[in-house]
Design a protein around this motif. Structure first.
Motif, PDB file in Angstrom:
ATOM      1  N   GLU A  43       0.876  -1.177   0.000  1.00  0.00           N
ATOM      2  CA  GLU A  43       0.000   0.000   0.000  1.00  0.00           C
ATOM      3  C   GLU A  43       0.906   1.217   0.000  1.00  0.00           C
ATOM      4  O   GLU A  43       1.379   1.637   1.059  1.00  0.00           O
ATOM      5  CB  GLU A  43      -0.922   0.013   1.224  1.00  0.00           C
ATOM      6  CG  GLU A  43      -2.117  -0.879   1.106  1.00  0.00           C
ATOM      7  CD  GLU A  43      -3.123  -0.655   2.236  1.00  0.00           C
ATOM      8  OE1 GLU A  43      -2.905   0.208   3.121  1.00  0.00           O
ATOM      9  OE2 GLU A  43      -4.134  -1.369   2.220  1.00  0.00           O
ATOM     10  N   ARG A  46       4.255   1.254   2.070  1.00  0.00           N
ATOM     11  CA  ARG A  46       4.140   0.348   3.220  1.00  0.00           C
ATOM     12  C   ARG A  46       3.776  -1.056   2.754  1.00  0.00           C
ATOM     13  O   ARG A  46       3.142  -1.234   1.720  1.00  0.00           O
ATOM     14  CB  ARG A  46       3.072   0.853   4.191  1.00  0.00           C
ATOM     15  CG  ARG A  46       3.405   2.283   4.639  1.00  0.00           C
ATOM     16  CD  ARG A  46       2.716   2.748   5.858  1.00  0.00           C
ATOM     17  NE  ARG A  46       2.981   2.076   7.100  1.00  0.00           N
ATOM     18  CZ  ARG A  46       4.083   2.206   7.836  1.00  0.00           C
ATOM     19  NH1 ARG A  46       5.071   2.947   7.416  1.00  0.00           N
ATOM     20  NH2 ARG A  46       4.195   1.595   8.996  1.00  0.00           N
ATOM     21  N   VAL A  48       1.618  -4.278   4.144  1.00  0.00           N
ATOM     22  CA  VAL A  48       0.608  -4.645   5.130  1.00  0.00           C
ATOM     23  C   VAL A  48       0.535  -6.163   5.179  1.00  0.00           C
ATOM     24  O   VAL A  48       0.268  -6.810   4.168  1.00  0.00           O
ATOM     25  CB  VAL A  48      -0.768  -4.041   4.782  1.00  0.00           C
ATOM     26  CG1 VAL A  48      -1.807  -4.471   5.813  1.00  0.00           C
ATOM     27  CG2 VAL A  48      -0.670  -2.519   4.704  1.00  0.00           C
ATOM     28  N   ASP A  50      -1.512  -9.102   6.483  1.00  0.00           N
ATOM     29  CA  ASP A  50      -2.800  -9.512   7.020  1.00  0.00           C
ATOM     30  C   ASP A  50      -2.625 -10.911   7.595  1.00  0.00           C
ATOM     31  O   ASP A  50      -2.543 -11.908   6.865  1.00  0.00           O
ATOM     32  CB  ASP A  50      -3.874  -9.504   5.923  1.00  0.00           C
ATOM     33  CG  ASP A  50      -4.164  -8.088   5.437  1.00  0.00           C
ATOM     34  OD1 ASP A  50      -4.301  -7.183   6.280  1.00  0.00           O
ATOM     35  OD2 ASP A  50      -4.242  -7.892   4.214  1.00  0.00           O
ATOM     36  N   SER A  76      -3.828  -6.998  11.283  1.00  0.00           N
ATOM     37  CA  SER A  76      -3.063  -6.413  10.179  1.00  0.00           C
ATOM     38  C   SER A  76      -1.909  -5.637  10.782  1.00  0.00           C
ATOM     39  O   SER A  76      -2.092  -4.884  11.739  1.00  0.00           O
ATOM     40  CB  SER A  76      -3.929  -5.481   9.332  1.00  0.00           C
ATOM     41  OG  SER A  76      -4.829  -6.223   8.565  1.00  0.00           O
ATOM     42  N   GLU A  77      -0.709  -5.836  10.221  1.00  0.00           N
ATOM     43  CA  GLU A  77       0.487  -5.141  10.679  1.00  0.00           C
ATOM     44  C   GLU A  77       1.073  -4.394   9.490  1.00  0.00           C
ATOM     45  O   GLU A  77       1.238  -4.962   8.421  1.00  0.00           O
ATOM     46  CB  GLU A  77       1.508  -6.144  11.216  1.00  0.00           C
ATOM     47  CG  GLU A  77       0.981  -6.984  12.364  1.00  0.00           C
ATOM     48  CD  GLU A  77       1.969  -8.040  12.819  1.00  0.00           C
ATOM     49  OE1 GLU A  77       3.137  -8.018  12.368  1.00  0.00           O
ATOM     50  OE2 GLU A  77       1.579  -8.891  13.627  1.00  0.00           O
ATOM     51  N   SER A  78       1.398  -3.132   9.697  1.00  0.00           N
ATOM     52  CA  SER A  78       1.889  -2.279   8.614  1.00  0.00           C
ATOM     53  C   SER A  78       3.310  -1.820   8.915  1.00  0.00           C
ATOM     54  O   SER A  78       3.616  -1.408  10.039  1.00  0.00           O
ATOM     55  CB  SER A  78       0.964  -1.066   8.474  1.00  0.00           C
ATOM     56  OG  SER A  78       1.438  -0.181   7.496  1.00  0.00           O
ATOM     57  N   TYR A  79       4.182  -1.915   7.906  1.00  0.00           N
ATOM     58  CA  TYR A  79       5.587  -1.550   8.054  1.00  0.00           C
ATOM     59  C   TYR A  79       6.043  -0.743   6.845  1.00  0.00           C
ATOM     60  O   TYR A  79       5.637  -1.022   5.719  1.00  0.00           O
ATOM     61  CB  TYR A  79       6.472  -2.801   8.128  1.00  0.00           C
ATOM     62  CG  TYR A  79       6.144  -3.703   9.286  1.00  0.00           C
ATOM     63  CD1 TYR A  79       6.746  -3.529  10.527  1.00  0.00           C
ATOM     64  CD2 TYR A  79       5.226  -4.735   9.138  1.00  0.00           C
ATOM     65  CE1 TYR A  79       6.443  -4.360  11.597  1.00  0.00           C
ATOM     66  CE2 TYR A  79       4.919  -5.573  10.199  1.00  0.00           C
ATOM     67  CZ  TYR A  79       5.530  -5.375  11.429  1.00  0.00           C
ATOM     68  OH  TYR A  79       5.224  -6.195  12.484  1.00  0.00           O
ATOM     69  N   ALA A  92       9.257   0.378  11.579  1.00  0.00           N
ATOM     70  CA  ALA A  92       8.015   0.839  12.219  1.00  0.00           C
ATOM     71  C   ALA A  92       8.391   1.553  13.510  1.00  0.00           C
ATOM     72  O   ALA A  92       9.553   1.533  13.945  1.00  0.00           O
ATOM     73  CB  ALA A  92       7.084  -0.336  12.499  1.00  0.00           C
TER      74      ALA A  92
END
Length: 103
Positions: A43, A46, A48, A50, A76-79, A92
């Motif tokens: 995204e 980033r 993501v 899931d 969900s983890e976003s980096y 992050a």
């Protein structure tokens, strides 16, 4: 820590950590393993992750009765990410700065 991302976006991520089991027993360690799987997507700048399945377990190196194992909740983890020279770098908040080398 190991991270495997397949061409279709499926991933498996295994994290092994340890810390002192207690202040009184510096020689005893709490060994923690986290296993996550799911799908990853980009995204913008980033990645993501899931997480759709996973398990977390822990055990005390000095007391086998102090162990646990259970499912991880979906999340969900976003980096932030950067690809360079066959390596993936994830960043992050909180000092996260992990590099995974392709193999």
């Amino acid at each position: 820590m190991s991270l495997v991302i397949k061409p279709d976006g499926a991933f498996t991520w295994t994290i092994d950590k340890s810390r002192p089991a207690s202040a009184q027993s510096a020689d005893c360690k709490l060994l923690i393993r986290e296993e996550k799987s799911g799908r990853v997507r980009a995204e913008g700048d980033r990645l993501v992750f899931d997480v759709t399945a996973g398990v977390q377990s822990s055990r005390d190196s000095c007391d086998p009765a102090k162990s646990s194992r259970g499912p991880k909740a979906a999340a969900s983890e976003s980096y932030g990410f950067r690809l360079s020279g066959g390596a993936l770098n994830l960043t992050a908040a909180g000092g996260v700065n992990w590099t995974f080398k392709g193999g």
